[in-house]
Motif scaffolding. Structure first.
Motif, PDB file in Angstrom:
ATOM      1  N   GLU A  40      -4.568  -1.920  -3.216  1.00 52.64           N
ATOM      2  CA  GLU A  40      -4.096  -1.671  -1.833  1.00 52.64           C
ATOM      3  C   GLU A  40      -3.030  -2.210  -1.387  1.00 52.64           C
ATOM      4  O   GLU A  40      -2.973  -3.361  -1.576  1.00 52.64           O
ATOM      5  N   VAL A  41      -2.107  -1.407  -0.664  1.00 55.70           N
ATOM      6  CA  VAL A  41      -0.744  -1.918  -0.356  1.00 55.70           C
ATOM      7  C   VAL A  41      -0.402  -1.349   0.929  1.00 55.70           C
ATOM      8  O   VAL A  41      -1.026  -0.158   1.334  1.00 55.70           O
ATOM      9  N   ASP A  42       0.108  -2.123   1.704  1.00 58.23           N
ATOM     10  CA  ASP A  42       0.654  -1.507   3.072  1.00 58.23           C
ATOM     11  C   ASP A  42       2.079  -1.092   2.817  1.00 58.23           C
ATOM     12  O   ASP A  42       2.991  -2.094   2.399  1.00 58.23           O
ATOM     13  N   LEU A  43       2.485   0.256   2.952  1.00 58.98           N
ATOM     14  CA  LEU A  43       3.805   0.672   2.705  1.00 58.98           C
ATOM     15  C   LEU A  43       4.447   1.264   4.106  1.00 58.98           C
ATOM     16  O   LEU A  43       3.658   1.090   5.295  1.00 58.98           O
ATOM     17  N   GLU A 107       9.325  -3.262   2.073  1.00 56.51           N
ATOM     18  CA  GLU A 107       8.645  -2.153   1.371  1.00 56.51           C
ATOM     19  C   GLU A 107       7.291  -2.178   1.045  1.00 56.51           C
ATOM     20  O   GLU A 107       6.734  -0.812   1.375  1.00 56.51           O
ATOM     21  N   ALA A 108       6.738  -2.938   0.772  1.00 56.73           N
ATOM     22  CA  ALA A 108       5.231  -3.247   0.659  1.00 56.73           C
ATOM     23  C   ALA A 108       4.575  -4.694   0.647  1.00 56.73           C
ATOM     24  O   ALA A 108       5.758  -5.519   0.477  1.00 56.73           O
ATOM     25  N   THR A 109       3.541  -4.473   1.145  1.00 61.48           N
ATOM     26  CA  THR A 109       2.783  -5.924   1.131  1.00 61.48           C
ATOM     27  C   THR A 109       1.500  -5.907   0.616  1.00 61.48           C
ATOM     28  O   THR A 109       0.894  -4.635   0.735  1.00 61.48           O
ATOM     29  N   ARG A 110       0.933  -6.733   0.285  1.00 61.36           N
ATOM     30  CA  ARG A 110      -0.817  -6.848  -0.186  1.00 61.36           C
ATOM     31  C   ARG A 110      -1.285  -8.141   0.369  1.00 61.36           C
ATOM     32  O   ARG A 110      -0.526  -9.226   0.344  1.00 61.36           O
ATOM     33  N   ARG A 111      -2.550  -8.097   0.892  1.00 65.63           N
ATOM     34  CA  ARG A 111      -3.226  -9.302   1.455  1.00 65.63           C
ATOM     35  C   ARG A 111      -4.029  -9.575   0.190  1.00 65.63           C
ATOM     36  O   ARG A 111      -4.767  -8.856  -0.441  1.00 65.63           O
ATOM     37  N   ALA A 112      -4.359 -10.964   0.248  1.00 62.42           N
ATOM     38  CA  ALA A 112      -5.381 -11.514  -0.775  1.00 62.42           C
ATOM     39  C   ALA A 112      -6.515 -11.386  -0.015  1.00 62.42           C
ATOM     40  O   ALA A 112      -6.646 -11.094   1.313  1.00 62.42           O
ATOM     41  N   PRO A 117      -1.090 -13.195   3.027  1.00 58.05           N
ATOM     42  CA  PRO A 117      -0.173 -12.544   2.373  1.00 58.05           C
ATOM     43  C   PRO A 117      -0.284 -13.085   0.605  1.00 58.05           C
ATOM     44  O   PRO A 117      -0.043 -13.860   0.332  1.00 58.05           O
ATOM     45  N   PHE A 118      -0.356 -11.922  -0.078  1.00 57.82           N
ATOM     46  CA  PHE A 118      -0.615 -12.085  -1.547  1.00 57.82           C
ATOM     47  C   PHE A 118       0.700 -11.799  -2.125  1.00 57.82           C
ATOM     48  O   PHE A 118       1.418 -12.638  -2.952  1.00 57.82           O
ATOM     49  N   PHE A 119       1.418 -10.781  -1.779  1.00 57.29           N
ATOM     50  CA  PHE A 119       2.726 -10.306  -2.156  1.00 57.29           C
ATOM     51  C   PHE A 119       3.618  -9.486  -1.137  1.00 57.29           C
ATOM     52  O   PHE A 119       2.943  -8.933  -0.186  1.00 57.29           O
ATOM     53  N   ALA A 120       4.805  -9.491  -1.187  1.00 56.18           N
ATOM     54  CA  ALA A 120       5.702  -8.679  -0.324  1.00 56.18           C
ATOM     55  C   ALA A 120       7.009  -8.298  -1.302  1.00 56.18           C
ATOM     56  O   ALA A 120       7.712  -9.009  -2.065  1.00 56.18           O
ATOM     57  N   PHE A 121       7.219  -6.996  -1.147  1.00 55.27           N
ATOM     58  CA  PHE A 121       8.407  -6.481  -1.788  1.00 55.27           C
ATOM     59  C   PHE A 121       9.483  -6.293  -0.665  1.00 55.27           C
ATOM     60  O   PHE A 121       9.255  -5.529   0.409  1.00 55.27           O
ATOM     61  N   MET A 122      10.547  -6.882  -0.779  1.00 56.91           N
ATOM     62  CA  MET A 122      11.590  -7.014   0.206  1.00 56.91           C
ATOM     63  C   MET A 122      12.975  -6.435  -0.333  1.00 56.91           C
ATOM     64  O   MET A 122      13.362  -6.783  -1.545  1.00 56.91           O
ATOM     65  N   ARG A 123      13.756  -5.541   0.280  1.00 55.82           N
ATOM     66  CA  ARG A 123      14.746  -4.892   0.020  1.00 55.82           C
ATOM     67  C   ARG A 123      16.102  -5.020   0.824  1.00 55.82           C
ATOM     68  O   ARG A 123      15.911  -4.969   2.051  1.00 55.82           O
ATOM     69  N   SER A 124      17.204  -5.441   0.210  1.00 51.89           N
ATOM     70  CA  SER A 124      18.602  -5.707   1.185  1.00 51.89           C
ATOM     71  C   SER A 124      19.216  -4.399   1.367  1.00 51.89           C
ATOM     72  O   SER A 124      19.083  -3.460   0.513  1.00 51.89           O
ATOM     73  N   ASP A 125      20.027  -4.241   2.254  1.00 50.53           N
ATOM     74  CA  ASP A 125      20.734  -2.993   2.373  1.00 50.53           C
ATOM     75  C   ASP A 125      21.768  -2.927   1.405  1.00 50.53           C
ATOM     76  O   ASP A 125      22.444  -1.845   1.164  1.00 50.53           O
TER      77      ASP A 125
END
Length: 149
Positions: A40-43, A107-112, A117-125
């Protein structure tokens, strides 16, 4: 965040098995078990369940090879390529906020299970993508690349 917290480079590919085989043949990489699970992720477009299949190398520097997931940011573009650099984080929320302050977008996060917060995907410009993973997950994730001999 510190450079020494980097623990893997993620590669997204349409053909997980061939990619692992090529990396093994070319660079003598060895692999832990293939892992597959719906997560399960939040996009940006809302919550979603995404079927992730991946394998971590037991060889260092550590690689994570992920099977492409069409319609998500885990989709392979042009075949196979470096997707992200993964870092352990002592505070995913604070580190993600700092990256946002520096112009990165989430871009995406997931909770434990406990809601943290379990993970987060982050993207630069500029296209640099980082995955922040809670350090609390390190003991269980290490099983993905433990020596099984």
């Amino acid at each position: 965040m510190k450079a020494e917290d980097m623990f893997h480079v993620g590669i997204v590919t349409d053909d997980l098995e061939t990619t692992r085989s090529q990396l093994s043949e070319l660079l003598r990489y060895e692999w832990g078990p293939e892992i597959a699970a719906p997560i399960e992720v939040d996009l940006a477009g809302g919550s979603a369940t995404v079927e992730i299949t991946c394998a971590y190398s037991t060889t260092t520097p550590r690689l994570e090879v992920i099977r492409s997931v069409p319609g998500t940011f885990w989709e392979s573009v042009g075949g196979s390529g470096i997707h992200h650099v993964g870092y352990w984080s002592d505070d995913v929320g604070a580190d993600a906020a700092e990256l946002e302050r520096l112009g990165y977008m989430t871009e995406a996060t997931r909770r434990a299970p406990d809601g943290s917060p379990f993970f987060a995907f982050m993207r630069s410009d500029k296209g640099i993508r980082m995955e922040l993973v809670t350090r609390a997950a390190e003991p269980s994730l290490r099983q993905c690349w433990a020596d099984r001999s």
